[in-house]
Design a protein around this motif. Structure first.
Motif, PDB file in Angstrom:
ATOM      1  N   GLY A   1      43.896 -72.688  -6.257  1.00 24.55           N
ATOM      2  CA  GLY A   1      44.521 -73.097  -7.509  1.00 24.55           C
ATOM      3  C   GLY A   1      45.997 -73.365  -7.320  1.00 24.55           C
TER       4      GLY A   1
ATOM      5  N   GLY B   1      48.084 -78.682  -6.237  1.00 22.33           N
ATOM      6  CA  GLY B   1      46.804 -78.356  -6.859  1.00 22.33           C
ATOM      7  C   GLY B   1      45.683 -79.291  -6.430  1.00 22.33           C
TER       8      GLY B   1
ATOM      9  N   SER C   1      47.126 -74.255 -18.716  1.00 17.85           N
ATOM     10  CA  SER C   1      48.204 -74.639 -19.638  1.00 17.85           C
ATOM     11  C   SER C   1      47.766 -74.451 -21.080  1.00 17.85           C
ATOM     12  CB  SER C   1      48.742 -76.037 -19.361  1.00 17.85           C
ATOM     13  OG  SER C   1      47.723 -76.962 -19.308  1.00 17.85           O
ATOM     14  N   ALA C   2      46.448 -74.341 -21.338  1.00 16.48           N
ATOM     15  CA  ALA C   2      46.021 -73.969 -22.686  1.00 16.48           C
ATOM     16  C   ALA C   2      45.952 -72.453 -22.812  1.00 16.48           C
ATOM     17  CB  ALA C   2      44.671 -74.577 -23.008  1.00 16.48           C
ATOM     18  N   ARG C   3      46.458 -71.746 -21.806  1.00 14.58           N
ATOM     19  CA  ARG C   3      46.451 -70.286 -21.745  1.00 14.58           C
ATOM     20  C   ARG C   3      45.021 -69.733 -21.879  1.00 14.58           C
ATOM     21  NH1 ARG C   3      50.722 -71.836 -20.184  1.00 14.58           N
ATOM     22  NH2 ARG C   3      52.728 -70.840 -20.507  1.00 14.58           N
ATOM     23  N   HIS C   4      44.064 -70.444 -21.279  1.00 10.45           N
ATOM     24  CA  HIS C   4      42.704 -69.921 -21.177  1.00 10.45           C
ATOM     25  C   HIS C   4      42.625 -69.218 -19.823  1.00 10.45           C
ATOM     26  CE1 HIS C   4      38.154 -70.248 -21.535  1.00 10.45           C
ATOM     27  NE2 HIS C   4      38.334 -69.882 -20.286  1.00 10.45           N
TER      28      HIS C   4
ATOM     29  N   VAL D   1      32.686 -87.092 -28.013  1.00 11.31           N
ATOM     30  CA  VAL D   1      33.593 -86.783 -29.113  1.00 11.31           C
ATOM     31  C   VAL D   1      34.932 -87.488 -28.917  1.00 11.31           C
ATOM     32  CG1 VAL D   1      34.942 -84.928 -30.149  1.00 11.31           C
ATOM     33  CG2 VAL D   1      32.522 -84.600 -29.709  1.00 11.31           C
ATOM     34  N   HIS D   2      35.365 -87.572 -27.666  1.00 14.99           N
ATOM     35  CA  HIS D   2      36.642 -88.222 -27.408  1.00 14.99           C
ATOM     36  C   HIS D   2      36.589 -89.723 -27.643  1.00 14.99           C
ATOM     37  CE1 HIS D   2      38.815 -84.808 -25.275  1.00 14.99           C
ATOM     38  NE2 HIS D   2      39.457 -85.139 -26.373  1.00 14.99           N
TER      39      HIS D   2
ATOM     40  N   VAL E   1      34.233 -91.199 -30.076  1.00 12.59           N
ATOM     41  CA  VAL E   1      33.856 -91.566 -31.438  1.00 12.59           C
ATOM     42  C   VAL E   1      34.162 -90.489 -32.471  1.00 12.59           C
ATOM     43  CG1 VAL E   1      32.067 -93.174 -30.717  1.00 12.59           C
ATOM     44  CG2 VAL E   1      31.492 -90.770 -31.007  1.00 12.59           C
ATOM     45  N   GLY E   2      34.657 -89.330 -32.061  1.00 14.27           N
ATOM     46  CA  GLY E   2      34.945 -88.280 -33.032  1.00 14.27           C
ATOM     47  C   GLY E   2      33.734 -87.390 -33.249  1.00 14.27           C
ATOM     48  N   PRO E   3      33.946 -86.159 -33.709  1.00 14.37           N
ATOM     49  CA  PRO E   3      32.848 -85.191 -33.824  1.00 14.37           C
ATOM     50  C   PRO E   3      31.855 -85.527 -34.936  1.00 14.37           C
ATOM     51  CG  PRO E   3      34.897 -84.270 -34.652  1.00 14.37           C
ATOM     52  CD  PRO E   3      35.234 -85.596 -34.078  1.00 14.37           C
TER      53      PRO E   3
ATOM     54  N   GLN F   1      35.480 -69.223 -25.479  1.00 11.91           N
ATOM     55  CA  GLN F   1      36.550 -68.390 -26.053  1.00 11.91           C
ATOM     56  C   GLN F   1      36.161 -66.923 -26.190  1.00 11.91           C
ATOM     57  OE1 GLN F   1      38.507 -69.987 -29.566  1.00 11.91           O
ATOM     58  NE2 GLN F   1      37.795 -72.002 -28.989  1.00 11.91           N
TER      59      GLN F   1
ATOM     60  N   GLN G   1      36.797 -66.366 -21.651  1.00 12.33           N
ATOM     61  CA  GLN G   1      38.204 -66.018 -21.753  1.00 12.33           C
ATOM     62  C   GLN G   1      38.327 -64.502 -21.792  1.00 12.33           C
ATOM     63  OE1 GLN G   1      40.827 -67.031 -25.232  1.00 12.33           O
ATOM     64  NE2 GLN G   1      40.736 -69.000 -24.219  1.00 12.33           N
TER      65      GLN G   1
ATOM     66  N   ARG H   1      33.106 -65.352 -36.372  1.00 12.92           N
ATOM     67  CA  ARG H   1      34.366 -64.731 -35.990  1.00 12.92           C
ATOM     68  C   ARG H   1      34.134 -63.376 -35.301  1.00 12.92           C
ATOM     69  NH1 ARG H   1      40.039 -64.454 -36.869  1.00 12.92           N
ATOM     70  NH2 ARG H   1      40.593 -62.275 -36.716  1.00 12.92           N
TER      71      ARG H   1
ATOM     72  N   LEU I   1      33.437 -63.942 -31.807  1.00 14.64           N
ATOM     73  CA  LEU I   1      34.631 -64.361 -31.061  1.00 14.64           C
ATOM     74  C   LEU I   1      35.490 -63.172 -30.647  1.00 14.64           C
ATOM     75  CD1 LEU I   1      36.035 -67.543 -32.823  1.00 14.64           C
ATOM     76  CD2 LEU I   1      35.318 -67.337 -30.458  1.00 14.64           C
TER      77      LEU I   1
END
Lengths: 384, 479
Positions: A30, A191, A217-220, A270-271, A273-275, A294, A298, A348, A351
């Motif tokens: 990494g 990297g 960078s998404a802090r995952h 999705v990227h 045509v959208g969800p 998540q 995570q 929730r 999660l």
């Protein structure tokens, strides 16, 4: 003790998805900031090995100091003694001499073998083998040897092979059985995994934990990419999981991996045509996959509860998330929309169960499952 | 040990040959590696040089200020028997020096308290104290999201034309140490009494050096600053000495005099290019992009000279700045730097174009020591969770923006539109602040909480229910 016992690290993505056996080899490649060192520290803290050898090879001085300061205060959950007592640290910081850097790897693995011959299970972490390879390159350059790929000496691959092949299980002359597990961090320039050290290391290791800059960078964290990583020991450890937990781990893992692969595929749509363009079944798949990423993959090294998950907790969580998916899918087939599922309070709860259910409080899973079934029953009643 | 003495003090008349900045001297079997030599040309001027290579009979010497004007016959070389040392003292604060620590401000050489080897000493990790004391910069994007800790090395990754000079100057001006609040929520962080700044410039333009000088004098800090200047038109070889001289003084002040020292190294890319230039002249096998294979070790020998040690009150905090060629973070200079330093502050071109100052791209930025320098008893208990939640939300905004670019913003769900509004406000109100604006941590965190109000409470899973009860206030209609 079976031949194929996994090295349990308490890290969900490692144990449940890409396990390593005692006596196995793994690589963690990494770029900087993706969490190689934190992952290595977590394994050093929680792995169920008898002894840990930690080689800081050409790394930061403050990180070694952190280990020296933290480990004496941490208690080994298995025997109640300070963690430092089972840890050997080889400290070679980046500003020490390169010849010493080259030697640090051999010093570490020789110590590991010594304890292995006493019949102990030893986990060895080398952070980072790229610095070792660079030390070889530097010395080779000074000796005016003919360089091969990217200035590294031609014998780089045999040196790496010789090192990783020193891992394994062995029966000593006194009849005791011990093992050395080798986990090597790799720091590829920029990297880029196509560079020589990463590629050669891949040849000699059986588990590949690929760290991902975008996740980091998404802090995952741990930012191990579940689509690019692999483990060759999955079949080997399946029997252990079955025996320990009584749950068919192999099929749970396969199902979860299916969902995650599907998520990747759906995200591409999705990227474009959208969800909203997706049918409700697929939107549920995205919801469950995000519960997996998540709520399960995570894991916070800094949270007191979450930092270590016992195998029983791991499989309990995984089981519950997949049960949620199955029930929800049935209800959607009856005509419910995915938003109705998404708004259930149980989502929730799933999660945050990683922080709320401790390793000692596993009976909470039964409570959660009752709630899950109750909420699903209510929803189902509206459509039948 | 007869016959094993170094040449210390011996002088050789006439040299064998000259190659660029290198000169080859024969008949000096006992010269030592890295030994300093004094080279005197026919004009009588003394230049310093360093032994690069020794073999049985010859020594290769690198002359710091270049070899023009030297001849083969009329040059004398005196071997000093010592590696490079510079005089250090507290008196050096408030002064300006060249790379060899010679004053260039027209004032006399300060009286040396001692002479110190410019290569320093490797600090044994067991003698270090783990850095975990909060350092406040007064900049929201750093204090809340990438907290700096006393004794940390945190570089600024910049690009050509981006305002890293201003950012570094602002941090230096506003830096404070200690807990930001006491029990009553009052600010108690302040500058320690012995707070010094060491500024080393490597190959920068004259106006950049002048800007910093002006800044230091405007904020009244000039008396606490020692400047080591190597300008763009100074010899490249000297550039390799500049940071070493600066850090040698920093170590003396921190570990022997108890100062908290902030070291600014500007610009590390120029330093690495000088390293490449010299390596090339020496005919070494290059690694990536022509840079030498030992660049990692060489950079580490600078960056690792940071931290705190047992038995000393002082500290060294490093703020190196570098420009990423072509904004490429995978270029060897930022890449190797990132592997050694404890995080990085990355400046982003698109934020800069949108007139956001400081244009800190928070997603690729990172502070590795932050986790131990914040939270309960250090800053505030909700700080780590707030930072993590802001990160997660802003990362999600990036995904949504690429989606919105394809399907249009109006097609997004209501929740997603709230996220976009959050993202915009985050850049405009949180990241953006004036060059003269010093925000307390409390204020920065308050803005962070206000922005989270743009999002529904259920989305904020990284914060505990108690923290949400205490600080969260939903804002349904963000302006």
């Amino acid at each position: 003790m079976g031949k194929n016992d996994p090295l349990i690290t308490g890290q969900r993505i490692l144990d449940s998805f890409f396990p390593i056996v005692k006596g196995g080899t793994a690589a963690i490649p990494g770029g900087f900031g993706t969490g190689k060192t934190v992952t290595q520290h977590q394994i050093a803290k929680w792995a169920n090995a008898d002894l840990v050898v930690y080689i800081g090879c050409g790394e930061r001085g403050n990180e070694i100091t952190e280990v020296l300061q933290e480990f004496p205060n941490l208690i080994d959950p298995r025997n109640g003694r300070p963690l430092m007592e089972r840890t050997v640290i080889i400290a070679n910081t980046s500003n020490m001499q390169v010849a010493a850097r080259d030697a640090s790897i051999y010093t570490g693995i020789t110590i590991a073998e010594y304890y292995r011959d006493m019949g102990l299970d030893v986990a060895l972490m080398a952070d980072s083998t790229s610095r070792w390879a660079e030390a070889m390159r530097e010395i080779s350059g000074r000796l005016n040897e003919m360089p091969a790929q990217e200035g590294y000496p031609a014998y780089l691959s045999s040196r790496l092979a010789e090192f990783y092949e020193r891992a394994g299980r062995a029966r000593s002359l006194s009849g005791q059985e011990g093992s050395v597990t080798v986990i090597g961090a790799v720091s590829p320039p920029g990297g880029d995994f196509s560079e020589p050290v990463t590629q050669l290391t891949k040849q000699f290791t059986s588990v590949f934990w690929a760290l991902d800059k975008n996740l980091a960078s998404a802090r995952h964290f741990p930012s191990i990419n579940w689509l690019n990583s692999y483990s060759e020991y999955i079949d080997a450890v399946a029997a252990w999981w079955q025996a320990q937990t009584g749950i068919h781990w192999r099929s749970l893992r396969a199902k979860a991996m299916d969902l995650l692969t599907e998520q990747d595929h759906l995200n591409q749509i999705v990227h474009l045509v959208g969800p909203d363009a997706l049918p409700d079944e697929q939107r549920l798949t995205l919801l469950t996959a995000s519960l997996l990423t998540q709520g399960f993959l995570q894991q916070s090294a800094l949270d007191d509860v979450d930092t270590y998950a016992s195998p029983a907790k791991q499989i309990g969580m995984l089981d519950l998330i997949l049960k949620f998916h199955d029930r929800a899918m049935n209800i959607i087939k009856l005509g419910a929309i995915s938003a109705a599922i998404q708004n259930l309070p149980i989502v929730r709860r799933l999660l945050v169960m990683k922080n709320e259910i401790s390793n000692a409080g596993l009976d909470q899973f039964a409570v959660l499952e009752t709630d899950l079934n109750q909420q699903m029953d209510e929803l189902e009643a509206r459509y039948t | 040990m007869m016959g094993n003495k170094l040449l210390g003090g011996k002088e050789v008349l006439g040299i064998n040959r000259l190659e660029g900045p290198l000169l080859v001297v024969e008949g000096v079997g006992l010269a030592a590696y890295d030994e300093i030599v004094e080279v005197r040309g026919s004009d009588g001027q003394v230049r310093l040089g360093k032994v690069l290579e020794v073999s049985e009979e010859t020594a290769v010497v690198e002359v710091f200020s270049g070899t023009s004007g030297l001849s083969v016959d009329a040059t004398t070389v005196r071997f000093t028997g010592k590696t490079m040392e510079i005089p250090v003292s507290e008196e050096m604060l408030g002064r300006v020096f060249n790379s060899l620590a010679e004053p260039i401000d027209g004032l006399p050489q300060p009286i040396a308290e001692k002479y110190a080897d410019i290569n320093g000493q490797v600090i044994n990790p067991t003698a270090r104290v783990y850095p975990e004391e909060y350092l406040q910069t007064g900049i929201s994007a750093i204090d809340v999201m990438n907290t700096l800790v006393v004794g940390q090395k945190l570089p600024v990754f910049s690009g050509a034309g981006l305002p890293h000079d201003r950012l570094v100057a602002q941090i230096v001006r506003q830096a404070k140490i200690g807990r930001p609040f006491n029990g009553d929520g009052n600010v108690i962080a302040e500058r320690p009494e012995k707070f010094s700044i060491i500024f080393a410039s490597m190959g920068v333009k004259h106006d950049v050096a002048a800007f910093f000088r002006e800044e230091f004098s405007r904020s009244g800090a000039l008396g606490r600053v020692a400047m080591f200047l190597n300008m763009a038109d100074d010899p490249a070889i000297e550039r390799l000495l500049t940071p070493r001289a600066a850090l040698t003084l920093a170590e003396f002040l921190a570990f022997e005099k108890g100062h908290d020292v902030l070291v600014v190294l500007l610009d590390m890319t120029n330093y690495c290019e000088a390293l490449r230039q010299i390596s090339n002249k020496r005919g070494e096998v290059p690694a990536r992009k022509g840079f030498p294979g030992y660049m990692y070790s060489d950079l580490a020998s600078l960056y690792e000279r940071t931290g705190r040690t047992k038995g000393s009150r002082g500290s060294i905090t490093q703020l190196p700045a570098l420009t990423m060629p072509n904004d490429d973070i995978t270029h060897p200079v930022p890449d190797l730097t990132g592997y050694i330093t404890e995080g990085q502050i990355v400046l982003g071109r698109s934020l800069f174009q949108q007139d956001v100052y400081p244009p800190i791209s928070v997603l690729p930025s990172l502070s590795r020591l932050m986790k131990d320098g914040i939270g309960n008893e250090k800053t505030r208990a909700d700080h780590p969770h707030l930072a993590s939640q802001l990160y997660a939300a802003y990362a999600h905004v990036q995904d949504l923006r690429s989606l919105a670019a394809v399907i249009g913003e109006d097609e997004l769900a209501v929740l997603d539109q709230r996220y976009l509004k959050f993202g915009q406000a985050f850049e405009r109100r949180f990241l953006n602040q004036a060059y003269n604006e010093e925000r307390s941590l409390e204020r920065s965190m308050q803005i962070g909480w206000e922005l989270l109000g743009y999002l529904p409470r259920e989305e904020l899973i990284r914060l505990s229910p108690e923290e949400l009860d205490r600080y969260y206030q939903e804002n349904h209609d963000p302006a």
